[in-house]
Design an enzyme around this catalytic site. Structure first.
Site, PDB file in Angstrom:
ATOM      1  N   ARG A 102       0.813  -1.211   0.000  1.00  0.00           N
ATOM      2  CA  ARG A 102       0.000   0.000   0.000  1.00  0.00           C
ATOM      3  C   ARG A 102       0.851   1.268   0.000  1.00  0.00           C
ATOM      4  O   ARG A 102       0.563   2.221  -0.741  1.00  0.00           O
ATOM      5  CB  ARG A 102      -0.957  -0.017   1.195  1.00  0.00           C
ATOM      6  CG  ARG A 102      -1.805   1.237   1.370  1.00  0.00           C
ATOM      7  CD  ARG A 102      -2.413   1.751   0.069  1.00  0.00           C
ATOM      8  NE  ARG A 102      -3.068   0.718  -0.706  1.00  0.00           N
ATOM      9  CZ  ARG A 102      -3.266   0.800  -2.014  1.00  0.00           C
ATOM     10  NH1 ARG A 102      -2.816   1.837  -2.705  1.00  0.00           N
ATOM     11  NH2 ARG A 102      -3.877  -0.172  -2.664  1.00  0.00           N
ATOM     12  N   LYS A 137       1.295  25.086  -3.913  1.00  0.00           N
ATOM     13  CA  LYS A 137       0.043  24.421  -3.522  1.00  0.00           C
ATOM     14  C   LYS A 137       0.213  22.913  -3.670  1.00  0.00           C
ATOM     15  O   LYS A 137      -0.369  22.278  -4.555  1.00  0.00           O
ATOM     16  CB  LYS A 137      -1.106  24.947  -4.370  1.00  0.00           C
ATOM     17  CG  LYS A 137      -1.370  26.433  -4.164  1.00  0.00           C
ATOM     18  CD  LYS A 137      -2.432  26.954  -5.116  1.00  0.00           C
ATOM     19  CE  LYS A 137      -2.635  28.446  -4.943  1.00  0.00           C
ATOM     20  NZ  LYS A 137      -3.631  28.989  -5.905  1.00  0.00           N
ATOM     21  N   LYS A 169       3.874  39.350  -3.245  1.00  0.00           N
ATOM     22  CA  LYS A 169       2.464  39.170  -3.571  1.00  0.00           C
ATOM     23  C   LYS A 169       1.665  40.364  -3.054  1.00  0.00           C
ATOM     24  O   LYS A 169       2.232  41.271  -2.431  1.00  0.00           O
ATOM     25  CB  LYS A 169       1.969  37.844  -2.988  1.00  0.00           C
ATOM     26  CG  LYS A 169       2.741  36.632  -3.547  1.00  0.00           C
ATOM     27  CD  LYS A 169       2.378  35.346  -2.834  1.00  0.00           C
ATOM     28  CE  LYS A 169       1.021  34.834  -3.240  1.00  0.00           C
ATOM     29  NZ  LYS A 169       0.998  34.347  -4.645  1.00  0.00           N
ATOM     30  N   GLU A 198       4.289  39.878  -8.135  1.00  0.00           N
ATOM     31  CA  GLU A 198       2.980  39.883  -8.775  1.00  0.00           C
ATOM     32  C   GLU A 198       2.629  41.302  -9.194  1.00  0.00           C
ATOM     33  O   GLU A 198       3.142  42.280  -8.645  1.00  0.00           O
ATOM     34  CB  GLU A 198       1.907  39.385  -7.801  1.00  0.00           C
ATOM     35  CG  GLU A 198       1.850  37.900  -7.627  1.00  0.00           C
ATOM     36  CD  GLU A 198       0.627  37.456  -6.819  1.00  0.00           C
ATOM     37  OE1 GLU A 198      -0.124  38.337  -6.335  1.00  0.00           O
ATOM     38  OE2 GLU A 198       0.425  36.248  -6.674  1.00  0.00           O
ATOM     39  N   ASP A 219      -1.531  38.451 -12.356  1.00  0.00           N
ATOM     40  CA  ASP A 219      -2.525  37.623 -11.690  1.00  0.00           C
ATOM     41  C   ASP A 219      -3.923  37.923 -12.211  1.00  0.00           C
ATOM     42  O   ASP A 219      -4.416  39.049 -12.083  1.00  0.00           O
ATOM     43  CB  ASP A 219      -2.456  37.878 -10.184  1.00  0.00           C
ATOM     44  CG  ASP A 219      -3.285  36.906  -9.386  1.00  0.00           C
ATOM     45  OD1 ASP A 219      -3.342  35.730  -9.768  1.00  0.00           O
ATOM     46  OD2 ASP A 219      -3.874  37.322  -8.375  1.00  0.00           O
TER      47      ASP A 219
END
Length: 288
Positions: A102, A137, A169, A198, A219
């Site tokens: 597994r 992410k 950002k 950004e 963005d």
């Protein structure tokens, strides 16, 4: 800005060790149903078409359980396979094969799922200059593994974490008092890592280009605005600038081609590592 994973991640062994510890714990009590001296063979089959990735993790699972387990791969890392195709065969102590099944499949299914998703996006932009780029992410504990899988899917790695690149950002811009001040603060650090920022509109994009940042990330620009950003960056590079243009925001397989055709250099897609569909892969024992 990384482009390829040059080798298997340094944390591979630690990642495998942790995965085995959470599954095996104090011992695999069910595997004791089989005599310790019994040998078995097994076949690993892809149940659906996929890009196969994760072989080093798969191999390490069995190497840690019993060094005598033999794994013979029939496909190369990064290969596209069809449904019902044989991936590898195993032979060794039955208990080790049962215990590792597994955990080994979890790595192979998950990383193959990542690589397969990346390949779909890469194929969707084929013929353009755009590269598909990952993000932070990622699944907790599997960042380096997924970044590795992105490369084998044909994509490009963005920064690995918060330590190997400055990415300004919107919240950094707000906290610093504006994009120009944020960039100036970043340049003053002399951190020796790529400087990226950004931009939420063309005015911020111009400010970033004036500072000749390494990467400008626009963005959620509408396509027409994105085309204007492409023109600005191309003019900047024609004048000796180095800035690379990247797009991010709500990219799907349905719209990625249109985004790529604007002339953008890179397209960041969080879904390739965040929305993972594990590939259906199974292991079947075939006796001694």
């Amino acid at each position: 800005m990384r482009t390829r994973a040059p080798f298997v991640p340094d944390d591979l062994h630690a990642t495998v060790q942790h995965a085995l510890a959470e599954d095996v714990g104090s011992g695999d009590v069910t595997a004791r149903l089989v005599p310790a001296e019994q040998k078995s063979s097994a076949r690993v089959i892809a149940r659906e078409a996929a890009v196969i990735c994760g072989q080093p993790w798969f191999d390490d699972v069995f190497a840690r359980l019993d060094r005598t387990v033999e794994v013979r791969w029939e496909v190369q890392e990064g290969a596209h396979v069809e449904a019902e195709q044989l991936l590898c065969t195993l032979h060794g102590p039955a208990r080790a094969l049962l215990t590792g099944e597994r955990t080994a499949l979890n790595f192979l299914q998950t990383l193959s799922g990542t690589a397969t998703a990346v390949r779909r996006y890469v194929d969707a932009v084929a013929g353009t200059n755009a590269k598909i780029v990952d993000t932070r992410k990622t699944l907790p504990g599997l960042r380096n593994a997924q970044k590795y899988a992105v490369v084998f899917g044909g994509g490009v790695n963005h920064r690995i974490g918060l330590y190997d690149g400055i990415l300004i950002k919107e919240n950094h811009i707000a906290a610093a008092g504006g994009i120009r001040q944020a960039i100036a603060n970043a340049q003053a650090l002399k951190a020796g890592v790529p400087l990226m920022t950004e931009a939420e509109d063309l005015e911020e994009a111009r400010a970033a280009l004036a500072a000749d940042v390494d990467l400008l990330l626009v963005d959620d620009f509408p396509l027409e605005q994105l085309r204007e950003a492409v023109k600005l960056v191309r003019a900047h590079r024609a004048g000796g600038g180095k800035t690379v243009l990247e797009y991010s925001g709500n990219t799907t397989l349905g719209n990625v081609r249109a985004i790529a055709e604007t002339g953008v250099d890179r397209i960041a897609v969080g879904a390739i590592t965040k929305h993972v569909h594990a590939v259906d892969i199974s292991m079947r024992f075939s006796g001694g």
